[in-house]
Scaffold this active site. Sequence first.
Site, mmCIF file in Angstrom:
data_model
loop_
_atom_site.group_PDB
_atom_site.id
_atom_site.type_symbol
_atom_site.label_atom_id
_atom_site.label_comp_id
_atom_site.label_asym_id
_atom_site.label_seq_id
_atom_site.Cartn_x
_atom_site.Cartn_y
_atom_site.Cartn_z
ATOM 1 N N THR A 117 41.072 46.850 37.024
ATOM 2 C CA THR A 117 41.294 45.870 38.092
ATOM 3 C C THR A 117 40.691 44.508 37.805
ATOM 4 O OG1 THR A 117 39.349 46.699 39.232
ATOM 5 C CG2 THR A 117 41.464 47.639 39.883
ATOM 6 N N LEU B 41 37.764 41.582 37.100
ATOM 7 C CA LEU B 41 36.452 41.250 37.662
ATOM 8 C C LEU B 41 36.590 40.928 39.149
ATOM 9 C CD1 LEU B 41 33.580 41.123 36.596
ATOM 10 C CD2 LEU B 41 33.919 38.714 36.106
ATOM 11 N N HIS B 42 36.929 41.939 39.937
ATOM 12 C CA HIS B 42 37.027 41.758 41.385
ATOM 13 C C HIS B 42 35.682 42.153 42.009
ATOM 14 C CE1 HIS B 42 37.348 45.999 42.658
ATOM 15 N NE2 HIS B 42 37.857 46.160 41.457
ATOM 16 N N ALA B 43 35.635 42.387 43.292
ATOM 17 C CA ALA B 43 34.370 42.530 44.030
ATOM 18 C C ALA B 43 33.408 43.581 43.484
ATOM 19 C CB ALA B 43 34.658 42.805 45.508
#
Length: 111
Positions: free
Chosen positions: A12, A14-16
């Site tokens: 995914t 570098l999301h949350a």
Amino acid sequence: MQQLELTIRNPTGLHARPARVLADTAKRFQASVFVRYGARRVNAKSLVSLLTLGVTPGECIQVDVSGEDEEQAATAIAAAVENGLGESIEAPKHEAPEHEAPALAAAPAPA
């Protein structure tokens, strides 16, 4: 100063959640840690700053680490990224999992 070239391997980007793992890892050290992506350079100890980079899966980032414990920080950050930043890393579809032996072609039956 240590400079690392690291590929974001989790599916995914570098999301949350992965950004939180990276920021928390950087915060464990006194060293200054900055992430470069494209033309931008942000403080790796800032979750919000990391999120603004918009790093997608498979992209390469540069991590600059400097300070009294830079070696330990660089090692920990490289390991965290290599291990998917808290997310599982999908094996490439063309590779068989390590625990499975490759399938052997059956010999043709005698005529």
